[in-house]
Design an enzyme around this catalytic site. Structure first.
Site, mmCIF file in Angstrom:
data_model
loop_
_atom_site.group_PDB
_atom_site.id
_atom_site.type_symbol
_atom_site.label_atom_id
_atom_site.label_comp_id
_atom_site.label_asym_id
_atom_site.label_seq_id
_atom_site.Cartn_x
_atom_site.Cartn_y
_atom_site.Cartn_z
ATOM 1 N N GLU A 1 33.374 31.059 32.946
ATOM 2 C CA GLU A 1 32.929 30.087 31.944
ATOM 3 C C GLU A 1 31.863 29.201 32.581
ATOM 4 O O GLU A 1 32.081 28.618 33.638
ATOM 5 C CB GLU A 1 34.131 29.253 31.472
ATOM 6 C CG GLU A 1 33.773 28.211 30.427
ATOM 7 C CD GLU A 1 34.995 27.405 29.955
ATOM 8 O OE1 GLU A 1 36.132 27.753 30.323
ATOM 9 O OE2 GLU A 1 34.785 26.408 29.234
ATOM 10 N N ASP B 1 36.676 16.095 27.514
ATOM 11 C CA ASP B 1 36.819 16.296 28.947
ATOM 12 C C ASP B 1 37.342 15.060 29.657
ATOM 13 O O ASP B 1 36.961 13.929 29.342
ATOM 14 C CB ASP B 1 35.465 16.699 29.555
ATOM 15 C CG ASP B 1 35.119 18.137 29.220
ATOM 16 O OD1 ASP B 1 35.956 19.012 29.509
ATOM 17 O OD2 ASP B 1 34.047 18.387 28.645
#
Ligand code: PLP
EC number: 4.2.1.20
Lengths: 271, 401
Positions: free
Chosen positions: A54, A65
């Protein structure tokens, strides 16, 4: 609507094939542009036995995040990273032998336009795309455009997702189903969340697509435990904390090898 | 000072500020671009709000709270000396006179009451100027809820008075140290926190931004400004309806609430943004904090930092309904500079005896500039919402004046 010449479904076929040999899948994450030679990390990940990689395209406001990946994104942006430059770096490197999956927030996709964004991913050799702030009910248009460009749009499932919606997500997700292990943001955790097992079981009931567990998975023990439920794991913050602390590609290869080994050891999964 | 679009009359359909279309859309804007972990929580808020808003019991309880605790209705004050000097008839809708000193209390009372109805025990909020944080802390104390307020470090410095007020009211104030350390980052951090707290906490968003149903719900809770003003104008103004309706726009909540009372009239709607935070006037299509709207961005699609002397206008975007009203030409969005706003604040203080919040002073600065520059024809009637009082800004002003 998929274009057969562009090998649509390559990510899913690759992951399925590996899973069907009994292998636990490992998808490490790196923030694109984090260091001058950041693509060396991709080679190290592949050498350590990653099954897919990724690549994060950093965004100014990463609302899903935690601090580690926030910091990684800020660092990369401060170095001048952008979607265009990261994809140019990817285009300039030899094939690493495993699929690349880009991940970013929807604003960056919308900014370039769906067609242009997906075409640029494809030209850079990327096969999949994860957009955490694009839930299934808003994803129709991008799913179609991406499929036409040969990009598999991966959808996320959460412990809070009701069962009928989980069926819809599993049906529309391409590449694999990304199971968010816990109700929280990305970031290392001391233990695998209890919600991980239950969510994976619920996804299994509605699909036989590969299911990768992500968010919080930080250690070989956690990877081993995750493997009991899912086809594999995504490891992001545990990688990026090391990178932010100065670890180079060789250090990361050693770390990922411990996860690889843990996944290979875990054979008694109930499938 | 800059205009970006021209008037279009008569009022086009879909510009009358009713319910959004399917999937929370105002034209092409809005939507629910939330991470999957928040989608169910948004759906629950939507369901609870629809249910509550259709329930006379809920409406009655909210009206009582707003009357006995928040001090509604607020007066409509003719600005006599300033009107004379400007050659227009200016009326001020006095949200500065509400309890806690700004319109933010209207929305918060609604959401806090909704949160108790949903069985939540804690409110999460972001704040810029601190007014929404203070309102949230106040409603939480009143209804026996906990409150956690996220605030950028930079705003904590420049709005110290409100930080103290929140803590005095029993709220936890969490400093946000990432990014520009202002409202945008406080909002991101509040969303991150909500992802891990959906079970017992309600995210009390402070403006007409965020994932569906927030832009619509917050506008409905702020609509009381426009509805009251409509009645007051009908009683006070010779023409019944003002020629212009003006409000400053950060995310755009009190502007939306004010406009909603006049969207079906010929009144011209004007939203005034800060020069450095002009999402509606200069933004590009994007998605941030859960909705599709207009945001300031660089050439790579990164959201850029807003800069305004008014912390409450320091946001790089605008609510989706404003983006839609702009596209329709139903409302016009203009900008004023920090200096113009400070000048307007002083002028209001000295002509009318009212010290406005620096946010509200932006709306006034446009009125003054437009009257002086001929943009506002002589004799026009102007309704301006004075969103808040200036106490919180005295330390900022002290350094400038
Ligand atoms: C006094 C005042 N006016 C205006 C605003 C801007 O908010 P909105 O555009 O949502 O009304 C704020 C926000 O903090 C404020 O405190």
């Amino acid at each position: 609507m998929t274009n057969p010449t562009l090998a649509a479904g390559a990510v899913e076929r690759h992951l399925r094939a590996r899973r069907d040999t009994g292998r636990g899948l490992l998808m490490p994450y790196v923030t694109g542009g984090i260091t001058p030679g950041w693509t060396d990390y991709l080679r190290a990940f592949a050498a350590a036995g990653a099954d897919a990689i990724e690549v994060g395209l950093p965004f100014s406001d990463p609302t899903l995040d935690g601090v580690t990946i926030q910091q990684a994104g800020e660092t990369a942006l401060a170095r001048g990273a952008s979607t265009r430059r990261i994809l140019a770096d990817l285009s300039g490197m030899p094939d690493v032998g495993v699929p690349l999956v880009a991940s970013t927030y929807y604003n960056l996709v919308l900014h370039d336009g769906h067609e242009a964004f997906c075409a640029a991913l494809r030209r850079a050799g990327v096969g999949g795309l994860i957009v955490p702030d694009l839930p299934v009910h808003e994803a129709d248009e991008l799913t179609d455009v991406a499929a036409d460009a040969g990009i598999e749009l991966v959808l996320l499932a959460s412990p809070a997702t009701p069962q009928p919606r989980l069926a819809e997500i599993s049906c529309r997700s391409r590449g694999f189903v990304y199971a968010v292990s816990l109700m929280g943001t990305t970031g290392e955790r001391a233990a695998l969340a209890v919600s991980a097992a239950e969510l994976t079981e619920r996804i299994r009931r509605v699909t036989d697509q590969p299911v990768l567990l992500g968010f919080g998975i930080s250690t070989p023990d956690q990877a081993r435990e995750a493997r009991r439920h899912a086809d594999g794991v995504v490891v992001g913050a545990a990688v990026m904390r090391r990178v932010l602390d100065g670890a180079g590609p060789d250090d990361l290869r050693a770390f990922l090898a411990t996860l690889r080994q843990a996944l290979d050891q875990e054979c008694d999964r109930p499938r | 000072m800059r205009d970006v679009s021209t008037w279009r009359e008569p009022v086009p359909p879909d510009g009358t500020m009713g319910e959004p279309r399917a999937r929370g859309r105002f034209g092409e804007y809005g939507g629910r671009y939330a991470p999957e972990s928040l989608v169910e929580a948004c759906r629950e808020v939507d369901e609870a709000f629809r249910d509550a808003w259709a329930d006379p019991g809920f409406r009655g309880a909210l009206a009582r709270l707003l009357a006995v605790h928040a001090g509604r209705p607020t007066p409509l004050t003719p600005a006599r000396r300033l009107s004379e000097a400007l050659g227009v008839q200016l009326y001020l809708k006095r949200e500065d006179l509400t309890h806690t000193g700004s319109h933010k209390i209207n929305n918060v009372m609604g959401q806090a009451l909704l949160a108790t109805r949903m069985g939540r025990r804690r409110l999460i909020a972001e704040t810029g100027a601190g007014q929404h944080g203070v309102a949230t802390a106040t409603a939480a104390a009143l209804l026996g809820l906990e409150a956690t307020v996220f605030m950028g470090e930079r705003d904590i410095e420049r709005q110290a008075l409100n930080v103290f007020r929140m803590r005095m009211l029993g709220a936890e104030v969490v400093p946000v140290t990432t990014g520009s350390r202002t409202l945008k980052d406080a909002t991101s951090e509040a969303m991150r926190h909500w992802v891990g707290a959906t079970g017992d906490s309600h995210y009390c968003i402070g403006s007409v931004v965020g994932p569906d149903p927030y832009p619509w719900m917050v506008r409905e809770f702020q609509r009381i400004i426009g509805d009251e003003a409509r009645g007051q104008c009908a009683a006070e103004l010779r023409t019944g309806v003002p020629d212009y309706v003006v409000a400053c726009v950060g995310g755009g909540s009190h502007a939306a609430g004010t406009f909603a009372g006049f969207a079906d009239t010929p009144a011209r709607l004007v939203g005034v943004e800060a020069e450095g935070g002009a999402g509606a006037a200069r933004g590009r299509l994007g998605v941030l904090h859960g909705c599709r709207s207009l945001f300031l961005q660089d050439d790579d699609g990164q959201i850029t930092q807003a800069h305004s002397i008014a912390a409450g206008l320091d946001y790089p975007g605008v609510g989706p309904e404003h983006a839609h009203l702009r596209d329709l030409g139903r409302a016009r969005y203009v900008t004023v500079t920090d200096d113009e706003a400070v000048g307007a604040a002083v002028r209001l203080a000295r002509t009318e005896g009212i010290v406005p919040a620096l946010e509200s002073a932006h709306a006034l600065a446009w009125v003054i500039g437009a009257a002086d520059g001929g943009d506002l024809p002589a004799g026009s009637t102007v309704l301006m919402t004075l969103s808040g009082r200036g106490d919180k800004d005295v330390s900022t002003l002290k350094e400038l004046l």
